[in-house]
Design a protein around this motif. Structure first.
Motif, PDB file in Angstrom:
ATOM      1  N   LYS A  57       0.871  -1.172   0.000  1.00 31.16           N
ATOM      2  CA  LYS A  57       0.000   0.000   0.000  1.00 31.16           C
ATOM      3  C   LYS A  57       0.906   1.219   0.000  1.00 31.16           C
ATOM      4  O   LYS A  57       1.791   1.344   0.850  1.00 31.16           O
ATOM      5  N   ASP A 114      -2.183   5.074   0.345  1.00 34.53           N
ATOM      6  CA  ASP A 114      -3.552   4.534   0.351  1.00 34.53           C
ATOM      7  C   ASP A 114      -3.960   3.816  -0.940  1.00 34.53           C
ATOM      8  O   ASP A 114      -5.132   3.523  -1.159  1.00 34.53           O
ATOM      9  N   THR A 115      -3.008   3.540  -1.779  1.00 32.84           N
ATOM     10  CA  THR A 115      -3.334   2.812  -3.010  1.00 32.84           C
ATOM     11  C   THR A 115      -2.538   1.513  -3.052  1.00 32.84           C
ATOM     12  O   THR A 115      -1.366   1.480  -2.684  1.00 32.84           O
ATOM     13  N   GLU A 116      -3.222   0.444  -3.487  1.00 35.15           N
ATOM     14  CA  GLU A 116      -2.552  -0.859  -3.489  1.00 35.15           C
ATOM     15  C   GLU A 116      -1.863  -1.139  -4.818  1.00 35.15           C
ATOM     16  O   GLU A 116      -2.428  -0.887  -5.887  1.00 35.15           O
TER      17      GLU A 116
END
Ligand SMILES: [Zn+2]
Length: 661
Positions: A594, A597-599
């Motif tokens: 992550k 906040d983005t995978e």
């Protein structure tokens, strides 16, 4: 004085009974559905001439029991010639099953069965042992044609044309057996298709159902060496011990094929009283191997002869099958005295009926048995002359010289189904027209399907389209360590880490717009021991077209078709027929992270075959294009964080790099 219906005179009677009695000028008395007496003509004349309602002069023809086709799939007459010269798995999974999924219906099955009955009657068959879907309709059409049939409702572990699940199939089978049990012509049975297409539970439950209703259980056993090899790998034993373990032999089993079995397994079959169907044409055509027929017979197993389905033979001609059975046995044992004509003919009659567990009904001309008989004309040139020095002459004449077209008349259960070569219960002209109609539809279905790799992939079943967007970048790097170090940073949250080895085979096609098909094996590596713990195989159709490119050569791609690869690369090669192929092997470290906040997935690849070094791949999956654009921005940042922004960007994939080298 009690009357009888028919007295056959002036026949050469082959009884095929326990003593192999023959009457060169013999007679047979029939009343109702059964045989009353058999013997020398002058004796039977004295007894029955005055009380017979009808006397038939057989004009010296052979009068013998009708043949028993011990294993077939009669509705498949409608599929004969669709796909030939293929390996069993490609033929079955690539062609038969997809076409059946599309076309098999109660109407289809009735039509196919009626056609088969006409063909079987013409070739002197009075009884057959079937396995298919919609068996209630097979039984209906068989009874209409007046033939005797052991009709087995198929059960498989996956959805079939007539059942959404095996539970559903079991329920239908129970109703079907209840409905037909006790019918004068139809013996209902249950047919778990094969050990490899069922489960231990299915084998157990089908055996229980067969026992409950006292009906036969029909199954394919040890047809190919591949099947036996898989069984050994997966269950540590050959096929017969495996099915025995599931309690299968508590039922009256009819085992089709039994090509790859050993002496111990033969003894098990004998001990269990199981019948076997030997199918020489099918085994030869599919190169399945040679069943140990002579050994099975010597051990006392009832081995009948079957044509197998008309799509894998491609006919239902039992005369041809008996002849082949004798020839193949001689060639395989290197002994011309093996399986003499009399014994081969016995397999196609009395022993065949015993193998189907209906020896008390049919298979020989014996008082009390049903009147299932044929007349064979020995006058054509290819049968001439006739010798009668030994009792074996007549058997040899039937097995080695006669043809199915020499059968002139056929009776089942005391009723004529063919007289002077005219079919009485089946309308050939109507059936031919309807068959041509269906063939046209199947042809266009296959033509359409064969046009695209995608539709061929879908036809195999189990594939799914993944409609996600994917942003990805691939960068060539000099060493792996800086990236691994960078991943330890605080602003990167590692959700999980994996290590595996990937073996990829890329299949390319003549038409490049079809994309390429990737067969991938992932060996998951144990992080401590460094050995593979499990393997996953997948098939992916990759479109060559990309949706678009962003800054820094970031790619946006869409829509891939995924399917678990349940078959070998050899299967896919033979089914898809690629123009070329390429093998790529790599060691992959994968992190799911992550970042802001983005995978993202981060793949660090060491391509070992061909050895082209280290690559870093970062990608993220999403469902909308807008989201993909946002992620592309973030991906750029991440690339700098990983200190990989200085690397050489690889526009597409390893295939392109290797292609350029
Ligand atoms: Zn079969």
């Amino acid at each position: 004085m009690q009357t009888i219906d028919i007295l056959f005179l002036n026949a050469h009677v082959l009884t095929m009974d326990d003593k192999m009695n023959q009457y060169n000028r013999g007679a047979v008395a029939v009343n109702g559905d059964s045989i009353v007496a058999i013997g020398a003509e002058d004796e039977l004349k004295k007894e029955y001439a005055m009380r017979a309602k009808e006397t038939i002069d057989c004009k010296g023809k052979i009068l013998m029991p009708g043949m028993v086709n011990a294993h077939t799939h009669v509705p498949m007459t409608l599929l004969r010639g669709i796909a030939d010269d293929l390996r069993l798995d490609v033929w079955l999974q690539g062609y038969m099953w997809p076409v059946e999924r599309e076309f098999a219906s109660p109407e289809f099955v009735r039509l196919g069965t009626s056609i088969a009955c006409g063909e079987l009657i013409r070739s002197g068959v009075t009884t057959f042992n079937d396995m298919y879907f919609y068996e209630d309709d097979v039984a209906t059409a068989t009874a209409q044609a007046g033939m005797r049939g052991v009709c087995g409702q198929s059960i498989l572990k996956f959805p079939t044309p007539d059942a959404a699940s095996y539970e559903d199939a079991m329920e239908k089978a129970r109703d079907y057996i209840k409905k037909w049990k006790g019918h004068p012509l139809i013996i209902p049975s249950i047919a778990p298709h094969a050990p490899y297409t069922t489960t231990p539970q299915i084998l157990r439950e089908t055996a229980d159902l067969a026992k409950e209703f006292d009906v036969p259980l029909h199954i394919h056993i040890a047809e190919t060496s591949f099947e036996v090899e898989n069984m050994r790998n997966e269950n540590g034993m050959p096929v017969i011990p495996y099915v025995r373990k599931q309690g299968l032999f508590e039922a009256k089993v009819i085992a089709a094929h039994c090509v790859h079995i050993d002496m111990g397994e033969i003894r098990t079959l004998h001990h269990a009283g199981a019948g076997v169907s030997h199918n020489p044409s099918s085994n030869l055509k599919l190169a399945s191997g040679f069943a140990p027929v002579v050994k099975m017979l010597e051990a006392g197993v009832n081995v009948g002869i079957g044509t197998d389905g008309p799509a894998s033979n491609n006919d239902l001609d039992m005369f041809e099958e008996v002849r082949l059975a004798a020839f193949v046995a001689k060639a395989v044992t290197n002994d011309p005295t093996s399986l003499p004509a009399s014994q081969a003919l016995l397999m196609a009659t009395r022993i065949g009926a015993q193998a189907l567990h209906i020896g008390h009904l049919t298979g020989s001309l014996t008082p009390g048995r049903r009147a299932d008989l044929i007349l064979v004309d020995l006058s054509p040139l290819h049968n001439s002359p006739s010798f009668r020095r030994s009792s074996d002459n007549a058997y040899a004449q039937i097995v080695y010289a006669s043809k199915s077209t020499d059968v002139t008349d056929l009776m089942v259960n005391g009723k004529w189904l063919m007289r002077d070569r005219k079919l009485l219960t089946v309308n050939e002209d109507e059936l031919l027209a309807e068959a041509a109609d269906i063939a046209k539809k199947i042809d266009s279905f296959l033509v359409e399907r064969e046009q695209s790799i995608l539709s061929k992939l879908i036809a195999l079943g189990g594939s799914s389209e993944e409609e996600s967007f994917e942003v990805q970048i691939k960068v060539r790097i000099a060493e792996a360590d800086p990236v691994i170090q960078a991943l330890m940073r605080n602003d990167i949250d590692i959700i999980y880490e994996r290590h595996y080895r990937q073996h990829d085979i890329y299949f390319f096609f003549e038409d490049e717009s079809q994309g390429c098909l990737r067969y991938r094996e992932d060996d998951f590596m144990d992080s401590v021991k460094g050995i593979p713990t499990k393997t996953r195989s997948r098939l992916t159709l990759l479109g060559r077209k990309q949706e678009g490119k962003f800054e820094h050569e970031i790619l946006l791609s869409r829509s891939r078709f995924l399917a678990p690869a349940t078959n070998s690369p050899r299967f896919y090669r033979e089914y898809f027929i690629p123009k070329t192929e390429m093998i790529i092997e790599k060691d992959r470290l994968r992190w799911f992270i992550k970042y802001k906040d983005t995978e993202f997935y981060v793949n660090l690849d060491k391509v070992t075959m061909p050895a082209i070094g280290y690559f870093l791949e970062v990608k993220s999956r999403t469902w909308s294009r807008k989201d993909a654009e946002n992620k592309a921005q973030l991906l750029n940042e991440l690339l700098e964080v990983l200190d990989a922004s200085k690397g050489e960007t690889v526009t597409n994939d390893y295939i392109d790099i290797i292609g350029k080298q």
